[in-house]
Each structure stands twice: as structure tokens, then as C-alpha cells.
Design an enzyme around this catalytic site. Structure first.
Site, PDB file in Angstrom:
ATOM      1  N   HIS A 156       7.796  -2.342 -26.456  1.00  0.00           N
ATOM      2  CA  HIS A 156       7.494  -1.144 -27.612  1.00  0.00           C
ATOM      3  C   HIS A 156       8.816  -1.079 -28.523  1.00  0.00           C
ATOM      4  CE1 HIS A 156       5.807   3.201 -28.758  1.00  0.00           C
ATOM      5  NE2 HIS A 156       6.760   2.580 -30.010  1.00  0.00           N
ATOM      6  N   GLU A 177      10.689   0.131 -35.814  1.00  0.00           N
ATOM      7  CA  GLU A 177      11.392   0.351 -34.598  1.00  0.00           C
ATOM      8  C   GLU A 177      13.065   0.035 -34.967  1.00  0.00           C
ATOM      9  OE1 GLU A 177      10.543   1.351 -31.424  1.00  0.00           O
ATOM     10  OE2 GLU A 177       8.714   1.509 -32.373  1.00  0.00           O
ATOM     11  N   HIS A 200      15.237   3.443 -34.492  1.00  0.00           N
ATOM     12  CA  HIS A 200      15.954   3.585 -33.416  1.00  0.00           C
ATOM     13  C   HIS A 200      17.112   2.452 -33.514  1.00  0.00           C
ATOM     14  CE1 HIS A 200      12.914   5.747 -31.168  1.00  0.00           C
ATOM     15  NE2 HIS A 200      12.162   5.158 -31.707  1.00  0.00           N
TER      16      HIS A 200
HETATM   17  P1  5GP Z   1       5.406  10.532 -28.689  1.00  0.00           P
HETATM   18  O1  5GP Z   1       5.566  11.774 -29.185  1.00  0.00           O
HETATM   19  O2  5GP Z   1       4.224   9.660 -28.869  1.00  0.00           O
HETATM   20  O3  5GP Z   1       5.970  10.478 -27.139  1.00  0.00           O
HETATM   21  O4  5GP Z   1       6.694   9.383 -29.138  1.00  0.00           O
HETATM   22  C1  5GP Z   1       6.666   9.150 -30.715  1.00  0.00           C
HETATM   23  C2  5GP Z   1       7.761   8.220 -30.790  1.00  0.00           C
HETATM   24  O5  5GP Z   1       9.107   9.139 -30.647  1.00  0.00           O
HETATM   25  C3  5GP Z   1       8.093   7.155 -29.919  1.00  0.00           C
HETATM   26  O6  5GP Z   1       7.442   6.073 -30.161  1.00  0.00           O
HETATM   27  C4  5GP Z   1       9.543   6.899 -30.039  1.00  0.00           C
HETATM   28  O7  5GP Z   1       9.735   6.417 -31.152  1.00  0.00           O
HETATM   29  C5  5GP Z   1      10.083   8.295 -30.434  1.00  0.00           C
HETATM   30  N1  5GP Z   1      10.347   8.942 -28.904  1.00  0.00           N
HETATM   31  C6  5GP Z   1       9.546   9.830 -28.238  1.00  0.00           C
HETATM   32  N2  5GP Z   1      10.134  10.045 -26.951  1.00  0.00           N
HETATM   33  C7  5GP Z   1      11.475   9.599 -26.834  1.00  0.00           C
HETATM   34  C8  5GP Z   1      12.592   9.728 -26.091  1.00  0.00           C
HETATM   35  O8  5GP Z   1      12.726  10.503 -25.015  1.00  0.00           O
HETATM   36  N3  5GP Z   1      13.650   8.868 -26.510  1.00  0.00           N
HETATM   37  C9  5GP Z   1      13.726   8.275 -27.815  1.00  0.00           C
HETATM   38  N4  5GP Z   1      14.844   7.773 -28.014  1.00  0.00           N
HETATM   39  N5  5GP Z   1      12.712   8.343 -28.593  1.00  0.00           N
HETATM   40  C10 5GP Z   1      11.665   8.785 -28.154  1.00  0.00           C
HETATM   41  P1  5GP Z   2       6.816   5.030 -32.537  1.00  0.00           P
HETATM   42  O1  5GP Z   2       5.873   5.759 -31.678  1.00  0.00           O
HETATM   43  O2  5GP Z   2       7.603   4.055 -31.879  1.00  0.00           O
HETATM   44  O3  5GP Z   2       7.850   6.161 -33.226  1.00  0.00           O
HETATM   45  O4  5GP Z   2       5.990   4.578 -33.663  1.00  0.00           O
HETATM   46  C1  5GP Z   2       5.288   3.320 -33.367  1.00  0.00           C
HETATM   47  C2  5GP Z   2       4.973   3.036 -35.012  1.00  0.00           C
HETATM   48  O5  5GP Z   2       4.879   1.572 -35.120  1.00  0.00           O
HETATM   49  C3  5GP Z   2       3.698   3.728 -35.343  1.00  0.00           C
HETATM   50  O6  5GP Z   2       3.660   3.980 -36.926  1.00  0.00           O
HETATM   51  C4  5GP Z   2       2.590   2.706 -35.021  1.00  0.00           C
HETATM   52  O7  5GP Z   2       1.376   2.718 -35.779  1.00  0.00           O
HETATM   53  C5  5GP Z   2       3.556   1.414 -35.411  1.00  0.00           C
HETATM   54  N1  5GP Z   2       2.914   0.366 -34.326  1.00  0.00           N
HETATM   55  C6  5GP Z   2       2.587  -0.871 -34.855  1.00  0.00           C
HETATM   56  N2  5GP Z   2       2.133  -1.586 -33.771  1.00  0.00           N
HETATM   57  C7  5GP Z   2       2.386  -0.939 -32.556  1.00  0.00           C
HETATM   58  C8  5GP Z   2       2.142  -1.083 -31.280  1.00  0.00           C
HETATM   59  O8  5GP Z   2       1.805  -2.211 -30.847  1.00  0.00           O
HETATM   60  N3  5GP Z   2       2.390  -0.156 -30.515  1.00  0.00           N
HETATM   61  C9  5GP Z   2       2.917   1.115 -31.036  1.00  0.00           C
HETATM   62  N4  5GP Z   2       3.032   1.919 -30.021  1.00  0.00           N
HETATM   63  N5  5GP Z   2       3.097   1.556 -32.266  1.00  0.00           N
HETATM   64  C10 5GP Z   2       2.858   0.536 -33.166  1.00  0.00           C
END
Ligand code: 5GP
Ligand code: 5GP
Length: 258
Positions: free
Chosen positions: A93, A147, A151
Site C-alpha cells: 500500500h 503515494e 508520503h
Molecule cells: P485511514 O484514515 O484510512 O486510516 O488512512 C487514510 C490515509 O492516511 C492512509 O492511507 C495514509 O495515507 C494516511 N495515514 C493514516 N494513518 C497514518 C499513519 O499512522 N501514518 C502515516 N504516515 N500515514 C497515515
Molecule cells: P491513502 O489511503 O493511502 O491516503 O489513499 C489511497 C488512495 O489511493 C485513495 O485515493 C485510493 O482510492 C487510491 N488507491 C488506488 N488503489 C488503491 C489500493 O489498491 N488500495 C488503497 N488503499 N488505495 C488505493
């Protein structure tokens, strides 16, 4: 707010600047006026650029792997990449720079867009090991762009774009989470397993405790969704996690097939 910190509850770069300013004030008070004036002249331009340079600062990485079966069997469903159904394996991811206090920098460099030509030699491995499952189907560019920009740009002081993707692929090669679980009798067969057995299997194999994130399948069952491993700032060596994300799983979780 600097662009680096939109996802961060605690603005570490700002805090550091404030600490610097306090130090600076204390120093100038102790020094006679000519020296402090000189210091002011030297340090002011540095403070002006501080938010950008400090934004590159972080403490460790989360290396996050996703189980495709758990991404796809939710109410939202998924779409296979244009290259076809990915392997039944944990996919990458992301590789996320983080601070020890649990906060993290994000979107650190708007001047560094994702550029596929910089990772041309890695694209075939990225398609296999970092497949996208979001809808609509795509070749992965959107996922990798997200990504990198969210990040990857925050660890540019250590890894340029090519090295960032290469490091993530290297970590994936280094730790075969699916094999580790299968060796412990934990199969992606739709069965339920104790969270403890999953954590123990991975800890015993790699020597460090992973963090497991769950999501829910269409019927609302808690299932193994993502595995977080912690990695040092060079993105080469696994380490014990300095801090763990807050989300929790139930004590028994499903490991769906894919
Ligand atoms: P969610 O709210 O679904 O847990 O996270 C959404 C997105 O926020 C993740 O895919 C990632 O990009 C970022 N994120 C969430 N938790 C963390 C964390 O603990 N550390 C970092 N570096 N990014 C995070
Ligand atoms: P994050 O949760 O890392 O901040 O965001 C992930 C982003 O990448 C979202 O916009 C999601 O729609 C896109 N994405 C594309 N392919 C994938 C996948 O395979 N897994 C996840 N978690 N996000 C994906």
C-alpha cells in the site's frame, strides 16, 4: 500551515521552529548587542526557509501491506488493475514517513510530481507487487502518484523518487508475510484466526511486532486488511515500532480468500 502538514494532528515542523525561536531568543538575550545583531542577520534568512527543510524530517517509516481479498470483499468492492487480477498475495500500500509521536508529514513537495520515467525500470515489479484495486480499473499510475505525492515527498531528503519505490519493493522482497502466516497454519481460506496468533506468527518470524489493521467484509465481519511493519529512516532495516496506529481489530478475525 505549510503544505507538509495537512494530514498531521501535531505540527512537528512548526513546533521545531518555535523551539528554535525560543533558543534563539534566549541566546540573544545572554549575548551583548553587537553579537546578537550579527546572529540575527545570519539566522533570519535560515528561519525563513526553515519550514521547507524541516518538513523533510521524520523519525521512521511504516511499510504498509494490504490483503487484496479484504480490499475487494467489502460493500464498496474493488476493480482489478488493467493488467489483470493481481496475485493472491499481500500487495504494497505504501511506505509512509512518520513521527515518533504518531503524527506524520504529508504532501511535502508540490514541486516534485510523480514521474513514471524516473521508475521505468521498476514499473513491471510495481505492477506485480504494488497493484491498485481501486475503481475504476487503472494501470496503477494514480495509486503510485498518490503515494509518492502524499508520503514519498516527505522522505525526499533520504530517498529520491526512484529510491523510494525501489526501497518499498526491496522491503516487500525482504518480508514474505503470506508465507510467514501460512507456515504458522494461517491461511487465506475465509476462516477465523485469533489476532494474537497472527501477530505472534509475524513477530516470531521477523523479530519485531507488526500492527494489524482490520476492515469489515460485506456482512460486517472484522477481517485482516493491512499489516504495518516499522522501518528505519534509510528504509532498509526493520525496527520495533516507536508508536502504533490507534485502530484496533477484534480478538478473532477473518482471513478471506482472494
Ligand atoms: P485511514 O484514515 O484510512 O486510516 O488512512 C487514510 C490515509 O492516511 C492512509 O492511507 C495514509 O495515507 C494516511 N495515514 C493514516 N494513518 C497514518 C499513519 O499512522 N501514518 C502515516 N504516515 N500515514 C497515515
Ligand atoms: P491513502 O489511503 O493511502 O491516503 O489513499 C489511497 C488512495 O489511493 C485513495 O485515493 C485510493 O482510492 C487510491 N488507491 C488506488 N488503489 C488503491 C489500493 O489498491 N488500495 C488503497 N488503499 N488505495 C488505493
Amino acid at each position: 500551515m505549510p503544505p507538509c502538514c495537512s494530514g498531521s494532528p501535531l505540527l512537528k515542523p512548526d513546533t521545531s521552529i518555535k523551539e528554535k525561536e525560543g533558543y534563539f531568543t534566549a541566546m540573544t538575550r545572554r549575548n551583548p548587542p553587537p553579537v546578537s545583531l550579527l546572529l540575527l542577520l545570519v539566522l533570519l534568512p535560515l528561519l525563513a526557509v526553515a519550514p521547507t527543510s524541516l518538513a523533510q524530517d521524520f523519525d521512521f517509516f511504516y511499510f504498509v501491506l494490504q490483503w487484496p481479498g479484504s480490499y475487494c470483499d467489502t460493500a464498496k468492492s474493488c476493480c482489478y488493475p488493467t493488467s489483470g487480477k493481481p496475485a493472491a498475495d499481500f500487495g504494497i500500500h505504501g511506505l509512509w514517513p512518520n513521527y515518533n509521536d504518531g503524527s506524520y508529514p504529508s504532501n511535502c513537495d508540490p514541486n516534485s510530481p510523480y514521474d513514471a520515467s524516473k521508475v521505468r525500470d521498476l514499473l513491471s515489479s510495481m505492477r506485480q507487487k504494488w497493484p491498485t484495486l481501486a475503481c475504476p480499473s487503472s494501470d496503477g499510475t494514480q495509486f503510485w502518484t498518490h503515494e509518492w505525492e502524499k508520503h514519498g515527498t516527505c522522505s525526499e531528503s533520504v530517498l529520491d523518487q526512484h529510491d523510494y519505490f525501489q526501497a518499498a519493493l526491496g522491503l516487500k522482497k525482504q518480508v514474505d508475510v503470506l508465507q510467514i502466516l501460512q507456515d504458522a497454519g494461517i491461511q487465506p481460506d475465509g476462516g477465523n484466526y485469533s489476532l494474537k496468533s497472527i501477530v505472534s506468527a509475524i513477530s516470531d518470524a521477523i523479530g519485531y511486532t507488526p500492527w494489524i489493521e482490520c476492515n469489515k467484509d460485506e456482512a460486517g465481519n472484522s477481517q485482516l486488511y493491512q499489516v504495518y511493519l516499522c522501518v528505519d529512516t534509510s528504509a532498509a532495516k526493520l525496527i520495533q515500532c516507536p508508536v502504533l496506529p490507534r485502530k484496533r481489530c477484534g480478538s478473532e478475525i477473518e482471513f478471506p480468500s482472494f
